[in-house]
Design an enzyme around this catalytic site. Structure first.
Site, PDB file in Angstrom:
ATOM      1  N   ASP A 108       1.565   4.866   9.392  1.00 42.83           N
ATOM      2  CA  ASP A 108       1.699   6.328   9.365  1.00 42.83           C
ATOM      3  C   ASP A 108       0.341   6.995   9.224  1.00 42.83           C
ATOM      4  O   ASP A 108      -0.618   6.399   8.722  1.00 42.83           O
ATOM      5  CB  ASP A 108       2.653   6.779   8.240  1.00 42.83           C
ATOM      6  CG  ASP A 108       2.221   6.349   6.847  1.00 42.83           C
ATOM      7  OD1 ASP A 108       1.745   5.206   6.682  1.00 42.83           O
ATOM      8  OD2 ASP A 108       2.351   7.154   5.904  1.00 42.83           O
ATOM      9  N   GLU A 124       2.870   5.134   3.645  1.00 45.08           N
ATOM     10  CA  GLU A 124       1.810   4.979   2.629  1.00 45.08           C
ATOM     11  C   GLU A 124       1.289   6.342   2.203  1.00 45.08           C
ATOM     12  O   GLU A 124       0.979   6.561   1.037  1.00 45.08           O
ATOM     13  CB  GLU A 124       0.658   4.125   3.186  1.00 45.08           C
ATOM     14  CG  GLU A 124      -0.374   3.712   2.128  1.00 45.08           C
ATOM     15  CD  GLU A 124      -1.464   4.747   1.859  1.00 45.08           C
ATOM     16  OE1 GLU A 124      -2.097   4.680   0.793  1.00 45.08           O
ATOM     17  OE2 GLU A 124      -1.662   5.641   2.705  1.00 45.08           O
TER      18      GLU A 124
HETATM   19 ZN   LIG Z   1      -4.765   4.716   4.492  1.00 48.27          ZN
END
Ligand SMILES: [Zn+2]
Length: 447
Positions: free
Chosen positions: A98, A161
């Site tokens: 992401d 994340e």
């Molecule tokens: Zn990162």
């Protein structure tokens, strides 16, 4: 054991530069923006299809029910594993796929993967699709070299994340994907720079402090009790007592930038009193509540319990000293600090590989903020984990983000060497010297 020919491996990785650039561009073209979590499955399948060609077993895991997971935006993760010639340790490369929003200020298309002046540009080029591409090419080169590789190689592309990792590494770690005996060593190719080994990060505590007052007419404030003035007293104590104390608290963690080698406290936001009327006209009232959000970053030398009780003691002191002072303190989010041993297997193998590839000593660093290592450490109970990858951390989340091609090639060499080493290959013959290190296979972790 036979001598390893690292020079041949390095020449081979250099010959893959065009492939490495093309792969990075392909990954950037998936607009995996989080939130909301776009194009996750397409990106994961792209990686999985590529690794299948090297006999990886590929699994896709949807983090059902995790924050943000929906049929419109499913949280798909990829885990690929290739078993070696015989039993042995498992080396795992974990990258998040992401990226954050593009934001304003771009002078080029953030999802085109433009190549200019030896750099690949785009959202995620640095954080961290360049590192992901480097780890894929490193693994492919190592496999194609025909080296005897015991144990197993794993690579994961995980999501979310940038929003805490709950639909990614957190979810997988809770289900055993990041624990021994499945996995022994983890490298996270976050952009800490080509010559740095990141061995951990500071902890974080987010909390809400509310002060209470008593409502009254604004023309007669003496009949009420102003919650904003009570909050001012809190901030005054921060200024007088807490900030100097935090600034004096130094850490042995090699945090970069150096300014973050101390405890810090940010006041994220403060809201007090009654909202204005629709036309912006104020309500003539004494505020009966005031709310503050704090962001406390803690050091490995501190504990979450200690940090919380320090804050509570400050507030309790005000209860004793200040008439009418009442408060609530509520936890919002917390992560303990993480630090792995710089002499542990993955850190020392990576540092030795950096010295061999770049001809200079590796720098051991810690990150001021957290990343997915926290889940691998706390949930997976796997200590032997570092972050290492190309790219400059300062460029992460910025407009015109880029990664230098030379850094990607060099970090691919480092990753391939470290993985080979950790899998238990023979001594190296690169530039005719051995690095003279001993990374005893037994765990000997410090902090
Ligand atoms: Zn990162």
């Amino acid at each position: 054991m036979p001598e390893r020919d690292l020079s041949a491996l390095y020449r081979d990785i250099e010959s893959r530069e065009a492939d490495l650039v093309a792969l990075t561009r392909d990954l950037i073209r998936f607009p995996t923006i989080n939130p909301p979590g776009d194009a996750y499955l397409a990106c994961a399948e792209f990686i999985g299809n590529r690794l299948r060609a090297r006999n990886f077993e590929v699994e896709y895991v949807r983090a059902l029910g995790s924050p943000g997971d929906s049929d419109a935006y499913p949280r798909w993760n990829l885990v690929a594993r290739r078993a070696g010639s015989r039993p042995g340790p498992c080396v795992h490369f974990n990258s998040h796929i992401d990226v954050v929003q593009t934001g304003a200020g771009w002078s080029l298309d953030p999802f085109a993967g433009l190549v200019r002046d030896g750099k690949v540009y785009g959202r995620g080029a640095c954080d961290m699709k360049g590192g992901l591409a480097a780890s894929i090419v490193a693994i492919e080169a190592l496999i194609d070299s025909g080296a005897d590789l015991p144990g197993a190689l794993e690579l994961s592309g995980t999501v979310d994340e940038e929003s805490g990792g709950f639909g990614g590494v957190h979810y997988l770690a809770e289900r055993g994907w990041f624990s021994p005996p499945r996995v022994d060593h983890v490298i996270i190719p976050e952009p800490l720079n080509v010559d740095r080994v990141c061995i951990g990060h500071r902890g974080v505590w987010w909390a809400e402090i509310v002060t209470h007052g008593r409502i009254a007419h604004g023309s007669m404030p003496f009949l009420g009790d102003c919650a904003v003035r009570h909050m001012h007293a809190v901030i005054e104590r921060f200024e007088r007592d807490l900030y100097p104390r935090l600034a004096a608290r130094r850490t042995a963690m090699p945090v970069v930038p150096v300014g973050a080698r101390q405890s810090t406290l940010n006041i994220n936001s403060i809201h007090g009193g009654h909202a204005e009327l629709a036309d912006g006209f104020p309500a003539a009232c004494v505020p009966d509540s005031c709310r503050m959000i704090i962001d406390r970053r803690l050091l490995i030398e501190e504990s979450l319990a200690g940090v919380k009780s320090e804050m509570r003691a400050l507030l309790e002191q005000l209860v004793l000293e200040r008439e009418g002072f009442r408060y609530d303190l509520r936890d919002l989010f917390e992560v303990a600090p993480t630090l792995t041993d710089a002499r542990g297997p993955v850190a020392s193998a990576t540092a030795a590989a950096i010295a061999g590839v770049l001809g200079r000593e590796a720098q051991f660093v810690c990150s001021p903020g957290t990343y997915d290592q926290k889940h691998i450490d706390r949930i997976g109970k796997l200590k032997d984990c570092i972050a290492y990858g190309p790219g400059i951390l300062d460029l992460a989340h910025q407009p015109d983000e880029y990664v230098r091609i030379e850094d990607m090639v060099n970090s691919a060499k480092v990753m391939a060497t470290a993985a080979w080493d950790l899998l238990g290959a023979g001594p190296s013959s690169a530039s005719g010297r051995d690095h003279g290190r001993d990374h005893g296979r037994g765990p000997h972790y410090g902090a």
